[in-house]
Design an enzyme around this catalytic site. Structure first.
Site, PDB file in Angstrom:
ATOM      1  N   HIS A 274       0.860  -1.192   0.000  1.00 23.61           N
ATOM      2  CA  HIS A 274       0.000   0.000   0.000  1.00 23.61           C
ATOM      3  C   HIS A 274       0.895   1.240   0.000  1.00 23.61           C
ATOM      4  O   HIS A 274       1.712   1.387  -0.891  1.00 23.61           O
ATOM      5  CB  HIS A 274      -0.935  -0.075   1.212  1.00 23.61           C
ATOM      6  CG  HIS A 274      -2.068   0.910   1.243  1.00 23.61           C
ATOM      7  ND1 HIS A 274      -2.440   1.710   0.206  1.00 23.61           N
ATOM      8  CD2 HIS A 274      -2.947   1.188   2.249  1.00 23.61           C
ATOM      9  CE1 HIS A 274      -3.470   2.452   0.548  1.00 23.61           C
ATOM     10  NE2 HIS A 274      -3.811   2.162   1.786  1.00 23.61           N
ATOM     11  N   HIS A 313      -2.430  -2.416  -9.577  1.00 30.72           N
ATOM     12  CA  HIS A 313      -3.411  -1.742  -8.701  1.00 30.72           C
ATOM     13  C   HIS A 313      -4.674  -2.587  -8.655  1.00 30.72           C
ATOM     14  O   HIS A 313      -5.073  -3.187  -9.651  1.00 30.72           O
ATOM     15  CB  HIS A 313      -3.754  -0.351  -9.248  1.00 30.72           C
ATOM     16  CG  HIS A 313      -4.350   0.541  -8.216  1.00 30.72           C
ATOM     17  ND1 HIS A 313      -5.680   0.476  -7.891  1.00 30.72           N
ATOM     18  CD2 HIS A 313      -3.800   1.473  -7.426  1.00 30.72           C
ATOM     19  CE1 HIS A 313      -5.928   1.369  -6.942  1.00 30.72           C
ATOM     20  NE2 HIS A 313      -4.807   1.990  -6.626  1.00 30.72           N
ATOM     21  N   ASP A 369       2.707   5.248  -6.756  1.00 34.57           N
ATOM     22  CA  ASP A 369       3.955   5.144  -5.980  1.00 34.57           C
ATOM     23  C   ASP A 369       5.193   4.984  -6.832  1.00 34.57           C
ATOM     24  O   ASP A 369       6.310   5.017  -6.307  1.00 34.57           O
ATOM     25  CB  ASP A 369       3.848   3.948  -5.014  1.00 34.57           C
ATOM     26  CG  ASP A 369       2.831   4.211  -3.921  1.00 34.57           C
ATOM     27  OD1 ASP A 369       1.863   3.452  -3.816  1.00 34.57           O
ATOM     28  OD2 ASP A 369       2.991   5.230  -3.219  1.00 34.57           O
TER      29      ASP A 369
HETATM   30  C1  SDX Z   1      -1.518   2.121  -3.364  1.00 33.71           C
HETATM   31  O1  SDX Z   1      -6.226   0.703  -3.270  1.00 33.71           O
HETATM   32  C2  SDX Z   1      -5.769   1.904  -3.481  1.00 33.71           C
HETATM   33  O2  SDX Z   1      -6.456   2.797  -3.947  1.00 33.71           O
HETATM   34  C3  SDX Z   1      -4.319   2.106  -3.068  1.00 33.71           C
HETATM   35  C4  SDX Z   1      -3.667   3.415  -3.490  1.00 33.71           C
HETATM   36  C5  SDX Z   1      -4.277   4.606  -2.785  1.00 33.71           C
HETATM   37  O3  SDX Z   1      -4.185   5.716  -3.330  1.00 33.71           O
HETATM   38  O4  SDX Z   1      -4.768   4.410  -1.639  1.00 33.71           O
HETATM   39  O5  SDX Z   1      -3.808   3.582  -4.887  1.00 33.71           O
HETATM   40  C6  SDX Z   1      -2.181   3.430  -3.139  1.00 33.71           C
HETATM   41  O6  SDX Z   1      -1.446   1.318  -2.476  1.00 33.71           O
HETATM   42  C7  SDX Z   1      -1.013   1.799  -4.761  1.00 33.71           C
HETATM   43  C8  SDX Z   1      -0.442   0.348  -4.865  1.00 33.71           C
HETATM   44  C9  SDX Z   1       0.985   0.375  -4.309  1.00 33.71           C
HETATM   45  N1  SDX Z   1       1.508  -1.016  -4.196  1.00 33.71           N
HETATM   46  C10 SDX Z   1       2.480  -1.449  -4.988  1.00 33.71           C
HETATM   47  O7  SDX Z   1       2.976  -0.816  -5.916  1.00 33.71           O
HETATM   48  C11 SDX Z   1       2.985  -2.842  -4.609  1.00 33.71           C
HETATM   49  C12 SDX Z   1       3.122  -3.701  -5.877  1.00 33.71           C
HETATM   50  N2  SDX Z   1       1.782  -3.961  -6.404  1.00 33.71           N
HETATM   51  C13 SDX Z   1       1.115  -5.092  -5.942  1.00 33.71           C
HETATM   52  O8  SDX Z   1       1.525  -5.838  -4.886  1.00 33.71           O
HETATM   53  C14 SDX Z   1      -0.298  -5.298  -6.443  1.00 33.71           C
HETATM   54  O9  SDX Z   1      -0.343  -4.885  -7.738  1.00 33.71           O
HETATM   55  C15 SDX Z   1      -1.390  -4.644  -5.641  1.00 33.71           C
HETATM   56  C16 SDX Z   1      -1.350  -5.083  -4.224  1.00 33.71           C
HETATM   57  C17 SDX Z   1      -1.263  -3.156  -5.717  1.00 33.71           C
HETATM   58  C18 SDX Z   1      -2.712  -5.038  -6.257  1.00 33.71           C
HETATM   59  O10 SDX Z   1      -2.758  -6.393  -6.193  1.00 33.71           O
HETATM   60  P1  SDX Z   1      -4.054  -7.201  -6.724  1.00 33.71           P
HETATM   61  O11 SDX Z   1      -4.962  -6.383  -7.519  1.00 33.71           O
HETATM   62  O12 SDX Z   1      -4.591  -7.929  -5.547  1.00 33.71           O
HETATM   63  O13 SDX Z   1      -3.413  -8.128  -7.748  1.00 33.71           O
HETATM   64  P2  SDX Z   1      -2.995  -9.578  -7.418  1.00 33.71           P
HETATM   65  O14 SDX Z   1      -2.092  -9.558  -6.209  1.00 33.71           O
HETATM   66  O15 SDX Z   1      -4.219 -10.426  -7.394  1.00 33.71           O
HETATM   67  O16 SDX Z   1      -2.096  -9.928  -8.684  1.00 33.71           O
HETATM   68  C19 SDX Z   1      -2.671 -10.311  -9.914  1.00 33.71           C
HETATM   69  C20 SDX Z   1      -1.502 -10.893 -10.686  1.00 33.71           C
HETATM   70  C21 SDX Z   1      -0.714 -11.921  -9.881  1.00 33.71           C
HETATM   71  O17 SDX Z   1      -0.104 -12.783 -10.812  1.00 33.71           O
HETATM   72  P3  SDX Z   1      -0.738 -14.285 -11.048  1.00 33.71           P
HETATM   73  O18 SDX Z   1      -0.901 -14.899  -9.653  1.00 33.71           O
HETATM   74  O19 SDX Z   1      -2.069 -14.031 -11.727  1.00 33.71           O
HETATM   75  O20 SDX Z   1       0.273 -14.995 -11.896  1.00 33.71           O
HETATM   76  O21 SDX Z   1      -0.561  -9.832 -10.974  1.00 33.71           O
HETATM   77  C22 SDX Z   1       0.664 -10.109 -10.327  1.00 33.71           C
HETATM   78  C23 SDX Z   1       0.375 -11.118  -9.217  1.00 33.71           C
HETATM   79  O22 SDX Z   1       1.540 -11.904  -8.947  1.00 33.71           O
HETATM   80  N3  SDX Z   1       1.135  -8.847  -9.782  1.00 33.71           N
HETATM   81  C24 SDX Z   1       2.399  -8.449  -9.842  1.00 33.71           C
HETATM   82  C25 SDX Z   1       2.402  -7.165  -9.256  1.00 33.71           C
HETATM   83  N4  SDX Z   1       1.161  -6.847  -8.876  1.00 33.71           N
HETATM   84  C26 SDX Z   1       0.367  -7.891  -9.184  1.00 33.71           C
HETATM   85  N5  SDX Z   1       3.505  -9.046 -10.323  1.00 33.71           N
HETATM   86  C27 SDX Z   1       4.651  -8.331 -10.212  1.00 33.71           C
HETATM   87  N6  SDX Z   1       4.734  -7.099  -9.676  1.00 33.71           N
HETATM   88  C28 SDX Z   1       3.632  -6.492  -9.178  1.00 33.71           C
HETATM   89  N7  SDX Z   1       3.729  -5.285  -8.678  1.00 33.71           N
END
Ligand code: SDX
Length: 435
Positions: A274, A313, A369
């Site tokens: 997050h 996201h 971010d």
């Molecule tokens: C913020 O919610 C909000 O509004 C938050 C925010 C706000 O203003 O409040 O926008 C701020 O928190 C932005 C997000 C910051 N976080 C990151 O940058 C951390 C990296 N991103 C992730 O961990 C991830 O993308 C999330 C947590 C942000 C979202 O995850 P989801 O939607 O639950 O996606 P998921 O975990 O179900 O992933 C789907 C697929 C998976 O692959 P498969 O299992 O299908 O093979 O996408 C992959 C994940 O492994 N994946 C990533 C990834 N994010 C998702 N793979 C590599 N790198 C990533 N960053």
């Protein structure tokens, strides 16, 4: 027909094949989200309806809201109906804060009053410095901030009276005003520098920069950096029902005071998935170290040995509109600070990620971010301050959402249920008989 709820276009017919009963369930119509109200499906005349099983609530509308609108498919973000692009271009953080909190853009008189009130509540009780002295010099700023905000609740016991509008507004003004001061004090403690106290002649972000970076003589904030920080604060102010805002609402639903609720929201924001992601992005770019190391890193991401921090996201399955604005702001900052070499790595990572099937298939685009940390580092902030720089502006969104919850007559204390899969009833086993 089961429990007949006015069958029509805005209902969903649900058939329970075990009992043969059918239910007409009302559909709540939103612009993007249509939600079924399951409270109407009564089970064995219990006082609650049929449950949904929805881990992490990814498919659950937990509230009605009029504050922020996101359409993740087309990259739309609006605060009270105003597009984020227009607010970033033409507004200030405190004007946007007023909009989020009150629902309308302020008149000049209302804005002057709000700026006056925030400016005159920037001091924290001197005992707060003694609290900070208890931390090691290298304590993470977010850990200090969470403790500090929770401690603020002890100086304003009247804040517990959350049902009084005037009292709520007094605490809201205090928190918006004091977060930059507390953050700057945490930074100065980390650096072993004397605290610089708020000065009223500065703007909101100018005062923050002064409290952070003034050494000795008079400090004059660079206007480009002062405005860049103001834009970053606007972009981070609210984002509907994200993890930390949901936390703020859940804690607020028990009628805890806003300082305690906000400390909880900050704790949720601290996580690397997050608001802690901006710090994780900087550490990731530093670890990659050079553009030539990107292919190896990308392979590790595909093998799930690494995450591409700052990408992806839960809601934006196309670009995050904030990332585009931040990327443009970066150029203006680097004109002043000099170009951050990590930008080359970030730009190449983005180019590859937007081109490779692995990322395209998973809708992984840069989020808010990805570029913010590069700007913060260029402005002289240590990485430990990055989540704090997210929490300061998000304080406004958390408080707007908190007050909306308290005023929503459909809301109660948050109390989700569970699908129990554990052991059936069994008798206690004496120690002598355990294997
Ligand atoms: C913020 O919610 C909000 O509004 C938050 C925010 C706000 O203003 O409040 O926008 C701020 O928190 C932005 C997000 C910051 N976080 C990151 O940058 C951390 C990296 N991103 C992730 O961990 C991830 O993308 C999330 C947590 C942000 C979202 O995850 P989801 O939607 O639950 O996606 P998921 O975990 O179900 O992933 C789907 C697929 C998976 O692959 P498969 O299992 O299908 O093979 O996408 C992959 C994940 O492994 N994946 C990533 C990834 N994010 C998702 N793979 C590599 N790198 C990533 N960053």
């Amino acid at each position: 027909m089961g429990d007949n709820v006015n069958a029509g276009p805005n209902t969903l017919t649900v058939r329970d094949n075990r009992t043969g009963r059918e239910y007409e369930v009302p559909i709540l119509e939103g612009d993007v989200i249509r939600a079924i109200d399951l409270r109407k499906i009564k089970v064995q005349d219990a006082d609650f309806g049929m449950m949904t099983y929805d881990p992490a609530y990814t498919n659950t509308a937990s509230t009605r809201s009029t504050i922020t609108y996101i359409d993740g498919d087309v990259g739309i973000l609006r605060y009270r109906g105003y597009p984020i692009e227009q607010l970033a271009e033409r507004s200030t953080h405190l004007e946007t804060a007023y909009l989020l909190l009150k629902g309308e853009l302020p008149t000049q008189r209302h804005l002057n009053q709000f700026v006056h009130d925030v400016t005159r509540h920037t001091y924290v009780h001197e005992n707060m410095t003694k609290l900070l002295e208890g931390f090691r010099y290298d304590a993470h700023a977010m850990g200090m901030m969470i403790s500090g905000v929770a401690a603020l609740s002890t100086f304003y016991p009247e804040a517990k009276n959350v049902t009084d509008a005037g009292n709520r507004w007094a605490q809201i003004t205090r928190l918006v005003a004091k977060m930059p001061t507390l953050a700057a004090f945490c930074y100065r403690h980390h650096r072993g520098l004397p605290y610089v106290y708020p000065e009223n002649e500065f703007s909101y972000t100018g005062n923050f920069l002064n409290m952070l970076f003034r050494i000795g003589s008079k400090y004059k904030p660079n206007p480009v950096l002062e405005r860049a920080l103001d834009i970053l604060f606007i972009l981070h102010a609210d984002h509907e029902q994200n993890c930390s805002t949901t936390t703020m609402r859940v804690i607020g639903s028990s009628q805890a005071d806003p300082y305690s609720a906000l400390a909880g929201a900050m704790a949720a924001l601290y996580g690397p998935l997050h608001g802690g992601a901006n710090e994780a992005v900087l550490r990731m770019l530093t670890k990659i170290g050079d553009v030539k190391n990107i292919p190896t890193f990308i392979e590790k991401v595909k093998n799930k040995e690494e995450k591409l921090m700052g990408f992806g996201h839960r809601v934006y399955k196309s670009y995050d509109p904030r990332a585009n604005i931040i990327k443009r702001t970066a150029d203006e900052v680097f004109d002043v600070t000099g170009r951050n070499p990590l930008l080359d790595i970030a730009l190449e990572l983005e180019r590859i990620a937007l081109d490779e099937d692995y990322f395209v298939q998973r809708n992984l685009y840069p989020n808010v971010d990805f570029y913010s940390g590069i700007i913060y580092e260029a402005m002289g902030f240590p990485v430990e301050m990055f989540p704090v720089l997210f929490a300061i502006p998000r304080t406004v969104g958390w408080l707007a959402q908190w007050e909306e919850l308290l005023l929503d007559d459909e809301q109660k204390i948050a109390r989700p249920r569970q699908v129990y899969l554990g052991a059936d009833t069994r008798d206690f086993v004496p120690m002598s008989e355990r294997k």
